[in-house]
Design a protein around this motif. Structure first.
Motif, PDB file in Angstrom:
ATOM      1  N   LYS A 109     -20.513 -24.668   6.917  1.00  0.00           N
ATOM      2  CA  LYS A 109     -19.460 -25.467   6.282  1.00  0.00           C
ATOM      3  C   LYS A 109     -19.944 -26.006   4.933  1.00  0.00           C
ATOM      4  O   LYS A 109     -21.126 -26.240   4.727  1.00  0.00           O
ATOM      5  N   ILE A 153     -19.440 -31.231   3.546  1.00  0.00           N
ATOM      6  CA  ILE A 153     -19.433 -32.007   4.779  1.00  0.00           C
ATOM      7  C   ILE A 153     -19.486 -33.487   4.416  1.00  0.00           C
ATOM      8  O   ILE A 153     -20.215 -33.885   3.504  1.00  0.00           O
ATOM      9  N   HIS A 154     -18.720 -34.296   5.141  1.00  0.00           N
ATOM     10  CA  HIS A 154     -18.783 -35.747   4.940  1.00  0.00           C
ATOM     11  C   HIS A 154     -19.180 -36.395   6.260  1.00  0.00           C
ATOM     12  O   HIS A 154     -18.597 -36.123   7.301  1.00  0.00           O
ATOM     13  N   THR A 213     -19.132 -40.135  12.261  1.00  0.00           N
ATOM     14  CA  THR A 213     -18.141 -39.062  12.183  1.00  0.00           C
ATOM     15  C   THR A 213     -18.617 -38.019  11.188  1.00  0.00           C
ATOM     16  O   THR A 213     -19.058 -38.361  10.092  1.00  0.00           O
ATOM     17  N   GLU A 218     -17.278 -34.637   9.262  1.00  0.00           N
ATOM     18  CA  GLU A 218     -16.043 -33.916   8.946  1.00  0.00           C
ATOM     19  C   GLU A 218     -16.315 -32.801   7.949  1.00  0.00           C
ATOM     20  O   GLU A 218     -17.063 -32.973   6.998  1.00  0.00           O
ATOM     21  N   THR A 240     -14.199 -28.715   6.761  1.00  0.00           N
ATOM     22  CA  THR A 240     -12.993 -27.918   6.927  1.00  0.00           C
ATOM     23  C   THR A 240     -12.875 -27.457   8.375  1.00  0.00           C
ATOM     24  O   THR A 240     -13.806 -26.880   8.929  1.00  0.00           O
ATOM     25  N   ASP A 241     -11.747 -27.736   8.995  1.00  0.00           N
ATOM     26  CA  ASP A 241     -11.407 -27.287  10.344  1.00  0.00           C
ATOM     27  C   ASP A 241     -12.268 -27.864  11.458  1.00  0.00           C
ATOM     28  O   ASP A 241     -12.267 -27.326  12.565  1.00  0.00           O
ATOM     29  N   ARG A 288     -13.902 -31.823  13.080  1.00  0.00           N
ATOM     30  CA  ARG A 288     -14.201 -33.263  13.029  1.00  0.00           C
ATOM     31  C   ARG A 288     -14.977 -33.583  14.303  1.00  0.00           C
ATOM     32  O   ARG A 288     -14.520 -33.289  15.410  1.00  0.00           O
ATOM     33  N   SER A 334     -16.866 -36.669  16.316  1.00  0.00           N
ATOM     34  CA  SER A 334     -17.071 -38.107  16.446  1.00  0.00           C
ATOM     35  C   SER A 334     -18.191 -38.345  17.449  1.00  0.00           C
ATOM     36  O   SER A 334     -18.143 -37.819  18.561  1.00  0.00           O
ATOM     37  N   SER A 360     -13.226 -31.952  17.456  1.00  0.00           N
ATOM     38  CA  SER A 360     -11.829 -31.604  17.228  1.00  0.00           C
ATOM     39  C   SER A 360     -11.737 -30.479  16.214  1.00  0.00           C
ATOM     40  O   SER A 360     -12.310 -30.552  15.129  1.00  0.00           O
ATOM     41  N   ARG A 361     -11.009 -29.451  16.610  1.00  0.00           N
ATOM     42  CA  ARG A 361     -10.681 -28.323  15.734  1.00  0.00           C
ATOM     43  C   ARG A 361      -9.176 -28.129  15.820  1.00  0.00           C
ATOM     44  O   ARG A 361      -8.550 -28.627  16.756  1.00  0.00           O
ATOM     45  N   THR A 366      -9.455 -29.915  21.245  1.00  0.00           N
ATOM     46  CA  THR A 366     -10.350 -31.065  21.246  1.00  0.00           C
ATOM     47  C   THR A 366     -11.144 -31.041  22.542  1.00  0.00           C
ATOM     48  O   THR A 366     -10.584 -30.803  23.608  1.00  0.00           O
TER      49      THR A 366
END
Length: 189
Positions: A40, A43-44, A125, A127, A129-130, A132, A134, A145-146, A150
């Motif tokens: 990816k 990324i954040h 978290t 995050e 693209t596509d 997340r 947690s 989660s995609r 989830t």
């Protein structure tokens, strides 16, 4: 910072390996997350909570964020930190509240927020693209989660007493371990 670099120079010149105890890198759950996001971009990673001790624990968030995104070179923005400093739980120590943000050379980023108030769990978290992810370490839960899917996975934080022998065994057997190398940690500090 000069002292960090002087120590790194001595270690390097004398051929001594050294590491810094930021243990999340050795947790299998974070290794699995790194594998999930390895391809990816941008990324954040964010860490938020109340009274979680950002002044002393923030380096652990920067360390795991750097590990996850594969980059140790970042710039930091501290313009959202609140003043004044607050006395910490221990005499002579201080705490900060507000937010810090960092941007890595590879385009990824991190942010940390610590608010003053009733203590809450630190939530991390991740995050991209596509995806997340947690991470609720205290609650022992990772939620991935995609689009359209989830899933929850258990997480059991590792106590230092469960980890020390792992590092020692790695060092004895391989002259290396999974902790953050000292030279890299100096860049993160």
């Amino acid at each position: 910072k000069d002292e960090y670099f002087e120590a790194a120079k001595i270690l390097r010149n004398d051929g001594i390996n050294a590491w810094v105890n930021c243990p999340r890198r050795i947790w299998q759950e974070y290794k699995d997350i790194r594998e999930l996001i390895k391809d990816k971009n941008n990324i954040h990673i964010s860490a938020t909570g109340a009274e979680w001790g950002m002044a002393c624990n923030g380096i652990h968030i920067i360390d795991i964020a750097s590990y996850l995104v594969g980059d140790s070179n970042y710039t930091i923005n501290n313009s959202e930190l609140l003043t004044p400093l607050h006395e910490g739980k221990r005499r002579g120590f201080y705490e900060v509240f507000g937010s810090l943000a960092g941007k890595y050379r590879n385009g990824s980023s991190f942010s940390m927020t610590c608010v003053n108030g009733q203590p809450t769990e630190l939530n991390i978290t991740i995050e991209a693209t596509d995806i997340r992810i947690s991470v609720a370490e205290t609650n022992g839960l990772i939620t991935i989660s995609r689009p359209g899917l989830t899933s929850d996975q258990p997480l059991r934080p590792k106590y230092q007493s469960e980890l020390t022998h792992v590092y020692v065994e790695q060092i004895i057997e391989y002259s290396n371990c999974s902790l953050t190398p000292y030279a890299e940690s100096t860049m993160l500090h």
